[in-house]
Design a protein around this motif. Structure first.
Motif, PDB file in Angstrom:
ATOM      1  N   ALA A   1       0.829  -1.208   0.000  1.00 45.01           N
ATOM      2  CA  ALA A   1       0.000   0.000   0.000  1.00 45.01           C
ATOM      3  C   ALA A   1       0.861   1.255   0.000  1.00 45.01           C
ATOM      4  CB  ALA A   1      -0.923  -0.006   1.223  1.00 45.01           C
ATOM      5  N   ALA A   2       1.970   1.221   0.740  1.00 43.87           N
ATOM      6  CA  ALA A   2       2.869   2.380   0.789  1.00 43.87           C
ATOM      7  C   ALA A   2       3.521   2.626  -0.569  1.00 43.87           C
ATOM      8  CB  ALA A   2       3.939   2.166   1.861  1.00 43.87           C
ATOM      9  N   SER A   3       3.916   1.560  -1.250  1.00 47.87           N
ATOM     10  CA  SER A   3       4.530   1.700  -2.578  1.00 47.87           C
ATOM     11  C   SER A   3       3.544   2.304  -3.575  1.00 47.87           C
ATOM     12  CB  SER A   3       5.014   0.338  -3.074  1.00 47.87           C
ATOM     13  OG  SER A   3       6.007  -0.190  -2.230  1.00 47.87           O
ATOM     14  N   ALA A   4       2.291   1.832  -3.538  1.00 44.23           N
ATOM     15  CA  ALA A   4       1.264   2.373  -4.426  1.00 44.23           C
ATOM     16  C   ALA A   4       0.944   3.823  -4.074  1.00 44.23           C
ATOM     17  CB  ALA A   4      -0.005   1.520  -4.338  1.00 44.23           C
ATOM     18  N   THR A   5       0.859   4.119  -2.777  1.00 41.85           N
ATOM     19  CA  THR A   5       0.551   5.486  -2.337  1.00 41.85           C
ATOM     20  C   THR A   5       1.666   6.445  -2.711  1.00 41.85           C
ATOM     21  OG1 THR A   5      -0.720   4.609  -0.468  1.00 41.85           O
ATOM     22  CG2 THR A   5      -0.048   6.916  -0.338  1.00 41.85           C
ATOM     23  N   TYR A   6       2.903   6.000  -2.563  1.00 40.00           N
ATOM     24  CA  TYR A   6       4.047   6.857  -2.918  1.00 40.00           C
ATOM     25  C   TYR A   6       4.045   7.179  -4.412  1.00 40.00           C
ATOM     26  CZ  TYR A   6       8.875   8.454  -3.428  1.00 40.00           C
ATOM     27  OH  TYR A   6      10.000   9.201  -3.709  1.00 40.00           O
ATOM     28  N   ALA A   7       3.750   6.169  -5.230  1.00 33.28           N
ATOM     29  CA  ALA A   7       3.673   6.392  -6.675  1.00 33.28           C
ATOM     30  C   ALA A   7       2.558   7.377  -7.014  1.00 33.28           C
ATOM     31  CB  ALA A   7       3.448   5.067  -7.392  1.00 33.28           C
ATOM     32  N   LEU A   8       1.407   7.212  -6.355  1.00 32.82           N
ATOM     33  CA  LEU A   8       0.290   8.141  -6.558  1.00 32.82           C
ATOM     34  C   LEU A   8       0.659   9.547  -6.086  1.00 32.82           C
ATOM     35  CD1 LEU A   8      -2.681   8.670  -7.316  1.00 32.82           C
ATOM     36  CD2 LEU A   8      -3.307   7.933  -4.996  1.00 32.82           C
ATOM     37  N   TYR A   9       1.354   9.633  -4.966  1.00 32.07           N
ATOM     38  CA  TYR A   9       1.802  10.912  -4.404  1.00 32.07           C
ATOM     39  C   TYR A   9       2.663  11.678  -5.416  1.00 32.07           C
ATOM     40  CZ  TYR A   9       4.249  14.044  -1.100  1.00 32.07           C
ATOM     41  OH  TYR A   9       4.779  15.139  -0.461  1.00 32.07           O
ATOM     42  N   LEU A  10       3.612  10.979  -6.038  1.00 27.55           N
ATOM     43  CA  LEU A  10       4.490  11.620  -7.019  1.00 27.55           C
ATOM     44  C   LEU A  10       3.710  12.090  -8.244  1.00 27.55           C
ATOM     45  CD1 LEU A  10       7.630   9.266  -6.969  1.00 27.55           C
ATOM     46  CD2 LEU A  10       7.295  11.413  -5.739  1.00 27.55           C
ATOM     47  N   SER A  11       2.802  11.253  -8.732  1.00 29.53           N
ATOM     48  CA  SER A  11       2.016  11.619  -9.917  1.00 29.53           C
ATOM     49  C   SER A  11       1.098  12.805  -9.635  1.00 29.53           C
ATOM     50  CB  SER A  11       1.190  10.419 -10.388  1.00 29.53           C
ATOM     51  OG  SER A  11       2.018   9.387 -10.873  1.00 29.53           O
ATOM     52  N   LEU A  12       0.494  12.837  -8.450  1.00 35.87           N
ATOM     53  CA  LEU A  12      -0.366  13.959  -8.080  1.00 35.87           C
ATOM     54  C   LEU A  12       0.439  15.243  -7.906  1.00 35.87           C
ATOM     55  CD1 LEU A  12      -2.835  12.273  -5.549  1.00 35.87           C
ATOM     56  CD2 LEU A  12      -3.314  13.024  -7.890  1.00 35.87           C
ATOM     57  N   LEU A  13       1.666  15.119  -7.424  1.00 35.07           N
ATOM     58  CA  LEU A  13       2.532  16.294  -7.328  1.00 35.07           C
ATOM     59  C   LEU A  13       2.815  16.877  -8.711  1.00 35.07           C
ATOM     60  CD1 LEU A  13       5.214  15.368  -4.625  1.00 35.07           C
ATOM     61  CD2 LEU A  13       3.593  17.268  -4.533  1.00 35.07           C
ATOM     62  N   GLU A  14       3.063  16.003  -9.677  1.00 35.07           N
ATOM     63  CA  GLU A  14       3.312  16.470 -11.044  1.00 35.07           C
ATOM     64  C   GLU A  14       2.086  17.194 -11.597  1.00 35.07           C
ATOM     65  OE1 GLU A  14       4.562  14.761 -15.470  1.00 35.07           O
ATOM     66  OE2 GLU A  14       4.736  13.466 -13.710  1.00 35.07           O
ATOM     67  N   VAL A  15       0.903  16.636 -11.348  1.00 35.32           N
ATOM     68  CA  VAL A  15      -0.344  17.285 -11.773  1.00 35.32           C
ATOM     69  C   VAL A  15      -0.482  18.650 -11.111  1.00 35.32           C
ATOM     70  CG1 VAL A  15      -2.859  17.170 -11.680  1.00 35.32           C
ATOM     71  CG2 VAL A  15      -1.544  15.123 -12.245  1.00 35.32           C
ATOM     72  N   THR A  16      -0.175  18.726  -9.821  1.00 30.58           N
ATOM     73  CA  THR A  16      -0.291  19.986  -9.073  1.00 30.58           C
ATOM     74  C   THR A  16       0.661  21.035  -9.600  1.00 30.58           C
ATOM     75  OG1 THR A  16      -0.925  18.748  -7.083  1.00 30.58           O
ATOM     76  CG2 THR A  16      -0.210  21.012  -6.771  1.00 30.58           C
ATOM     77  N   PHE A  17       1.894  20.648  -9.860  1.00 29.69           N
ATOM     78  CA  PHE A  17       2.877  21.597 -10.384  1.00 29.69           C
ATOM     79  C   PHE A  17       2.448  22.167 -11.735  1.00 29.69           C
ATOM     80  CE2 PHE A  17       6.466  19.608  -7.753  1.00 29.69           C
ATOM     81  CZ  PHE A  17       6.528  20.699  -6.901  1.00 29.69           C
ATOM     82  N   LYS A  18       1.941  21.287 -12.603  1.00 30.64           N
ATOM     83  CA  LYS A  18       1.661  21.701 -13.980  1.00 30.64           C
ATOM     84  C   LYS A  18       0.307  22.385 -14.156  1.00 30.64           C
ATOM     85  CE  LYS A  18       4.635  18.270 -16.205  1.00 30.64           C
ATOM     86  NZ  LYS A  18       4.719  17.095 -17.115  1.00 30.64           N
ATOM     87  N   ARG A  19      -0.695  21.960 -13.376  1.00 32.35           N
ATOM     88  CA  ARG A  19      -2.051  22.464 -13.615  1.00 32.35           C
ATOM     89  C   ARG A  19      -2.553  23.426 -12.549  1.00 32.35           C
ATOM     90  NH1 ARG A  19      -5.127  16.826 -15.397  1.00 32.35           N
ATOM     91  NH2 ARG A  19      -3.598  16.163 -16.960  1.00 32.35           N
ATOM     92  N   VAL A  20      -1.943  23.420 -11.379  1.00 26.03           N
ATOM     93  CA  VAL A  20      -2.440  24.261 -10.290  1.00 26.03           C
ATOM     94  C   VAL A  20      -1.461  25.379  -9.950  1.00 26.03           C
ATOM     95  CG1 VAL A  20      -3.277  24.305  -7.907  1.00 26.03           C
ATOM     96  CG2 VAL A  20      -3.715  22.297  -9.339  1.00 26.03           C
ATOM     97  N   MET A  21      -0.214  25.010  -9.628  1.00 23.88           N
ATOM     98  CA  MET A  21       0.773  26.018  -9.222  1.00 23.88           C
ATOM     99  C   MET A  21       1.139  26.967 -10.370  1.00 23.88           C
ATOM    100  SD  MET A  21       1.115  25.612  -6.116  1.00 23.88           S
ATOM    101  CE  MET A  21       1.107  24.505  -4.732  1.00 23.88           C
ATOM    102  N   LYS A  22       1.465  26.391 -11.515  1.00 23.15           N
ATOM    103  CA  LYS A  22       1.795  27.167 -12.716  1.00 23.15           C
ATOM    104  C   LYS A  22       2.858  28.230 -12.440  1.00 23.15           C
ATOM    105  CE  LYS A  22      -2.895  26.665 -14.554  1.00 23.15           C
ATOM    106  NZ  LYS A  22      -4.109  27.369 -14.993  1.00 23.15           N
TER     107      LYS A  22
END
Length: 302
Positions: free
Chosen positions: A136-157
């Motif tokens: 579960a931690a491995s899956a959550t960490y992978a999701l965490y990284l992908s969501l960070l990329e989404v946040t950087f590109k679509r929200v923070m700008k």
């Protein structure tokens, strides 16, 4: 405590806000900036997600032999591929797939080589808890990284180092607060003094271990966030996993461990996988520059 130190080093980032202060004259309008309430929710979400992920990793390491734990952790690249495809529209070429597979095999080879399984005896219940928590931690960490990329590109700008610092500082602060609540709620806070006094190397070594673990975690996380910001979450995870086969080399240098054939093969595979990904990025950059040049020439011609 193992969970707490993974986020508690955030105060060392505070001076960097003054060294890398973002300019008020940004390239985008104020309307495109996320509101303070949105930022608060983002930091809260990532902070609690970070605390939960660190806790699951800590339980996994507590209840599993190191070799089994490392082997399962290597699966986070596979999870990251899935989330990158679904959330980040990651383009998978032969070189990228080669890199992911080779680096995963390298980490798995090193984990299988570990002799920790022979010296650790666990009950079936604790083993199951450790296994589930680590997956579960491995899956959550992978999701965490992908969501960070989404946040950087679509929200923070915002293309500033200040943005990276904030995305590490505030979630780490929230994760640390959650861990402190957990320490008191579980009653573990009452046993810390006895744990420190019973540490084999002494109290000073105990404190130095905690302090430098916390500091190095922050340095590591800033580097990983920078890679997500500049390249992608998948590349960040590849670099993170690449560090596992490099550990035996450091162990040989600092602890005079024996370097055998399996460790050398694991290291060479990791370097091979890393170079494959770097070469793919080089090809992508060259293609982008070539396309830009052609567009400029076409504009001048017309």
């Amino acid at each position: 405590m193992a969970t707490f130190v993974q986020s508690a080093g955030f105060p060392i980032l505070f001076p960097l806000f003054f060294l890398f202060k973002s300019s008020k004259n940004t390239a985008f309008s104020w309307r495109e900036k996320p509101s303070r309430s949105s930022l608060f929710l983002i930091y809260l979400f990532f902070g609690l997600m970070l605390a939960g992920d660190n806790l699951m990793y800590s339980y996994g390491l507590l209840y599993l032999p190191v070799s089994t734990y490392s082997l399962i952790c290597a699966s986070q690249l596979a999870f990251n591929c899935l989330f990158s495809l679904l959330l980040n529209a990651q383009r998978f070429t032969a070189l990228i797939l080669n890199s992911v597979v080779i680096v995963t095999i390298s980490a798995a080879l090193l984990a299988v080589h570990s002799e920790s399984d022979t010296s650790t005896k666990l009950s079936a219940g604790k083993y199951a808890i450790g296994f589930v928590c680590t997956v579960a931690a491995s899956a959550t960490y992978a999701l965490y990284l992908s969501l960070l990329e989404v946040t950087f590109k679509r929200v923070m700008k915002s293309e500033t180092f200040d943005t990276i610092l904030k995305m590490q500082f505030f979630p780490s602060f929230i994760a640390s607060c959650a861990c402190v609540v957990g320490l008191y709620a579980s009653g573990e806070i009452r046993h810390l003094t006895a744990e420190m006094n019973g540490f084999n190397k002494g109290e000073i070594s105990y404190l130095m271990t905690l302090i430098w673990t916390a500091v190095l975690w922050q340095i590591c996380c800033i580097g990983l966030l920078g890679l997500i910001f500049e390249v992608s979450s998948l590349f960040s995870n590849v670099i993170s996993t690449l560090g596992l086969p490099a550990l035996p080399v450091l162990a040989v240098i600092f602890f005079h461990d024996k370097m055998d054939g399996e460790k050398i093969i694991a290291l060479l595979l990791a370097v091979w996988g890393f170079l494959s990904y770097v070469y793919q990025n080089y090809l992508d950059d060259s293609k982008a520059k070539s396309s830009k040049s052609e567009e400029n020439e076409a504009t001048i011609t017309h």
